[in-house]
Enzyme design. Structure first.
Site, mmCIF file in Angstrom:
data_model
loop_
_atom_site.group_PDB
_atom_site.id
_atom_site.type_symbol
_atom_site.label_atom_id
_atom_site.label_comp_id
_atom_site.label_asym_id
_atom_site.label_seq_id
_atom_site.Cartn_x
_atom_site.Cartn_y
_atom_site.Cartn_z
ATOM 1 N N GLY A 99 0.840 -1.194 0.000
ATOM 2 C CA GLY A 99 0.000 0.000 0.000
ATOM 3 C C GLY A 99 0.868 1.234 0.000
ATOM 4 N N GLN B 206 3.328 9.863 1.866
ATOM 5 C CA GLN B 206 4.603 9.206 1.603
ATOM 6 C C GLN B 206 5.268 9.686 0.324
ATOM 7 O OE1 GLN B 206 2.845 5.028 2.227
ATOM 8 N NE2 GLN B 206 4.961 4.839 2.936
ATOM 9 N N CYS C 195 7.246 -0.671 6.105
ATOM 10 C CA CYS C 195 6.731 0.528 5.452
ATOM 11 C C CYS C 195 7.813 1.095 4.542
ATOM 12 C CB CYS C 195 6.350 1.555 6.526
ATOM 13 S SG CYS C 195 5.708 3.099 5.875
ATOM 14 N N LEU C 196 7.407 1.520 3.344
ATOM 15 C CA LEU C 196 8.388 2.077 2.397
ATOM 16 C C LEU C 196 9.059 3.336 2.958
ATOM 17 C CD1 LEU C 196 6.431 1.682 -0.977
ATOM 18 C CD2 LEU C 196 8.298 0.250 -0.132
ATOM 19 N N HIS D 227 -3.124 0.530 8.320
ATOM 20 C CA HIS D 227 -1.755 1.083 8.229
ATOM 21 C C HIS D 227 -1.751 2.360 7.375
ATOM 22 C CE1 HIS D 227 2.784 0.490 7.571
ATOM 23 N NE2 HIS D 227 2.453 1.405 6.680
ATOM 24 N N GLU D 228 -2.433 2.280 6.215
ATOM 25 C CA GLU D 228 -2.411 3.426 5.288
ATOM 26 C C GLU D 228 -3.242 4.602 5.809
ATOM 27 O OE1 GLU D 228 -0.137 3.275 3.186
ATOM 28 O OE2 GLU D 228 0.153 1.121 3.198
ATOM 29 N N HIS E 22 -1.307 6.657 8.184
ATOM 30 C CA HIS E 22 -0.413 7.639 7.529
ATOM 31 C C HIS E 22 -1.121 8.984 7.345
ATOM 32 C CE1 HIS E 22 3.328 5.663 6.434
ATOM 33 N NE2 HIS E 22 2.702 4.616 5.941
HETATM 34 CO CO CO Z 1 3.522 2.769 5.459
#
Ligand code: CO
Length: 158
Positions: free
Chosen positions: A50, A55, A93-94, A135-136, A139
């Site tokens: 995701g 991000q 996470c990226l 999770h997203e 963010h």
């Molecule tokens: Co993330």
């Protein structure tokens, strides 16, 4: 052609802001369509499950998710219901490269969002999809999984 966007990494104040809702008028613009295509391309290229707009440096309420049925765009996602049952899930996470940890999240959630055409949509998500949406959407509120994780592991890049 969709572009691969640079990923904002922790610690950056951009990852800690509360993102703004997107207006219906804005959803229908080419600019937003292009951004969605770029985010999907970036998510796939970087092997993410995701990606949330903060991000890639945009503090707006937009996330993309890789599902078994293909990439999904969720605009202004809102979790409207959560199961009592929770489960520990290993996450990464990226924006926090090389770090993994276990996060306890609700197993089942109800979520409302606008799809890329501006259509209001309701879903019930279970298991991995429910974890990724949580999770997203975190963010979008400036929350990273490392804020909630236990057993944090750091893996050195080769
Ligand atoms: Co993330």
């Amino acid at each position: 052609m969709a572009k691969i966007l640079p990923i904002i990494k922790n610690p950056s104040p951009l990852l800690r802001e509360k993102s703004k809702e997107i207006s219906l008028k804005k959803i229908k613009t080419n600019e937003l369509k292009e951004l969605c295509a770029d985010m999907i391309k970036t998510m796939k290229e970087k092997d993410g499950v995701g990606l949330a707009a903060p991000q890639i440096g945009k503090n707006i309420r937009l996330i993309t998710i890789n599902t078994k049925d293909g990439p999904k765009v969720m605009i202004n996602p809102k979790i409207t219901g959560k199961s009592w049952a929770k489960e520990w899930n290993e996450e990464g996470c990226l924006s926090v490269p090389g770090v993994y940890g276990k996060v306890r999240r609700n197993k089942k959630i109800n979520c409302v969002y606008f799809d890329k055409k501006g259509q209001k949509t309701k879903i019930q998500a279970l298991g991995l999809l429910a974890f990724v949406i949580q999770h997203e959407t975190d963010h979008l509120d400036g929350i990273l999984f490392i804020d909630k994780a236990k057993e944090i592991k750091k893996i050195k890049a080769i």
